[in-house]
Design an enzyme around this catalytic site. Structure first.
Site, mmCIF file in Angstrom:
data_model
loop_
_atom_site.group_PDB
_atom_site.id
_atom_site.type_symbol
_atom_site.label_atom_id
_atom_site.label_comp_id
_atom_site.label_asym_id
_atom_site.label_seq_id
_atom_site.Cartn_x
_atom_site.Cartn_y
_atom_site.Cartn_z
ATOM 1 N N ASP A 1 40.589 39.295 46.772
ATOM 2 C CA ASP A 1 40.202 40.112 45.623
ATOM 3 C C ASP A 1 38.716 40.406 45.780
ATOM 4 O OD1 ASP A 1 38.872 37.793 44.767
ATOM 5 O OD2 ASP A 1 40.412 37.259 43.302
ATOM 6 N N HIS B 1 37.008 36.487 46.081
ATOM 7 C CA HIS B 1 37.516 35.369 46.861
ATOM 8 C C HIS B 1 38.104 35.817 48.201
ATOM 9 C CE1 HIS B 1 37.897 34.346 42.531
ATOM 10 N NE2 HIS B 1 37.366 33.202 42.935
ATOM 11 N N SER C 1 36.443 28.005 41.475
ATOM 12 C CA SER C 1 37.656 28.734 41.829
ATOM 13 C C SER C 1 37.966 28.724 43.325
ATOM 14 C CB SER C 1 37.563 30.186 41.341
ATOM 15 O OG SER C 1 36.458 30.851 41.926
#
Length: 375
Positions: free
Chosen positions: A349, A352, A59
């Site tokens: 968040d 990340h 991600s």
């Protein structure tokens, strides 16, 4: 209500976790062949060309490859992308750009690096690079299966498809040149540690932390060797970050004070040591290859431990919602308010970093490693 409970349950686990005509292609190939200058910020060594950045991983460098699959490891909705071009949620796990976007920008290739599976991907984007990365991916196949992401093996199949398209566009000779001179970036490992080993007790019955991190590092080495077999010669393998210090892991396992989780960080460092050793072997044994280990652990840790030195105010919580646990489905416009000043936060968040944090780290890494890519 049940749906929200289910999403919350799975997110906790996750935390622990256009074709063109022949004529167009011919014209574009001519333009590409005769256009060699860029406006990048990085000054490359004389006679060195980097035609593309090609990315695999998780991600951290996913730009939307998960958008059309059934998985909770996706973020193609607001407020993700609030600071991206036009405020569009593209599937990047950030408020704006991700590291490989910034790398592409710094090298003067293009402002951002698109996802290979993006339905709006333009043919002219192919020769300058794409990302095959998928949120939730890991070096251990079970890791990716848990998150429902795209495994590294499938990312390689997309890469094979990419090569065939590239050959149709610019010819085999130019394709070979692009592959041999591009930067291949592999960023993976966080999910293996957080979402697999420390999240699933059965895994710990089969492995201890030493054997599990060895499995990760050996799989990373095998992946790099596969890329080499496909013609890659400049391969950058990133280590794991201080996963125990990201907000979600502090919340889940850091106790009442939400301290950094030492055993998580120890696992990251153990993996990094083994990965670095494997990379050293590859760099000595693969002819004409530059395989470089990139330490991300300490550059990120520096931002977390000394945020004020870099102009940050918050490093133990994310910007989205409470900042304690919100990531993917829990970070949305209906349930989670966004901090008004994203530049104050190291993390976007609970898992990340923000674009600003990524920019600081990328500049640091380019300054430290750039010459190693070429000499």
């Amino acid at each position: 209500m049940e749906r929200h409970r289910s999403v919350h349950h799975h997110i906790i686990s996750y935390l622990f976790l256009s074709s063109s005509s022949i004529f167009f292609g011919f014209i574009f190939a001519l333009v590409l062949l005769f256009t060699t200058t860029t406006n990048g910020l990085v000054k490359l060594p004389e006679n060195i060309t980097v035609p593309a950045v090609i990315v695999f991983g998780d991600s951290i460098v996913d730009a939307g490859n998960n958008d059309d699959i059934i998985t909770e490891a996706r973020c193609d909705y607001p407020p993700y992308g609030i600071d991206f071009d036009g405020g569009v949620p593209t599937g990047r796990f950030s408020n704006g750009k991700v590291p490989t976007d910034i790398l592409s920008e710094e090298l003067g290739l293009k402002p951002s690096l698109p996802a290979y599976k993006d339905p709006n991907l333009k043919p002219e984007d192919l020769p300058t690079g794409v990302t095959f990365a998928s949120g939730g991916a890991g070096y251990v196949p079970l890791t990716t299966k848990i998150a429902g992401g795209i495994p590294l093996s499938q990312q390689l199949k997309y890469y094979e498809d990419y090569i065939e398209k590239l050959k149709m566009m610019v010819g085999e000779e130019r394709t070979n040149f692009i592959i041999q001179n591009s930067l291949f970036v592999v960023i993976c490992g966080s999910n293996d540690i957080a979402n697999d080993f420390f999240a699933l007790p059965p895994v710990q019955l089969k492995y201890n932390v030493d054997s599990f991190t060895a499995l990760m590092a050996d799989n990373a080495r095998a992946f790099a060797m596969t890329l080499y077999g496909y013609g890659a010669r400049r391969i950058l393998l990133f280590g794991a970050p201080p996963i125990g210090c990201v907000p979600s892991q502090r919340t889940v396992a850091g106790g009442p004070e939400r301290n950094c989780v030492v055993r998580f960080n120890d696992a990251s460092q153990l993996f990094n040591t083994k990965l670095s050793a494997n990379v050293d072997v590859l760099s000595r044994t693969l002819p004409d290859a530059k395989v470089v280990y990139i330490d991300i652990y300490y550059p990120l840790l520096e931002l977390i431990v000394n945020p004020q030195e870099y102009g940050f105010k918050v490093s133990n919580k994310g910007c989205c919602g409470t900042g304690l646990i919100e990531v993917t489905a829990l970070c949305n416009n209906y349930t989670a308010a966004v901090c008004p000043r994203r530049s104050d936060y190291v993390f976007w968040d609970s898992f990340h970093p923000t674009e600003r944090a990524y920019r600081i780290i990328v500049v640091k890494l380019l300054d430290k490693y750039l010459n190693r890519f070429f000499f």
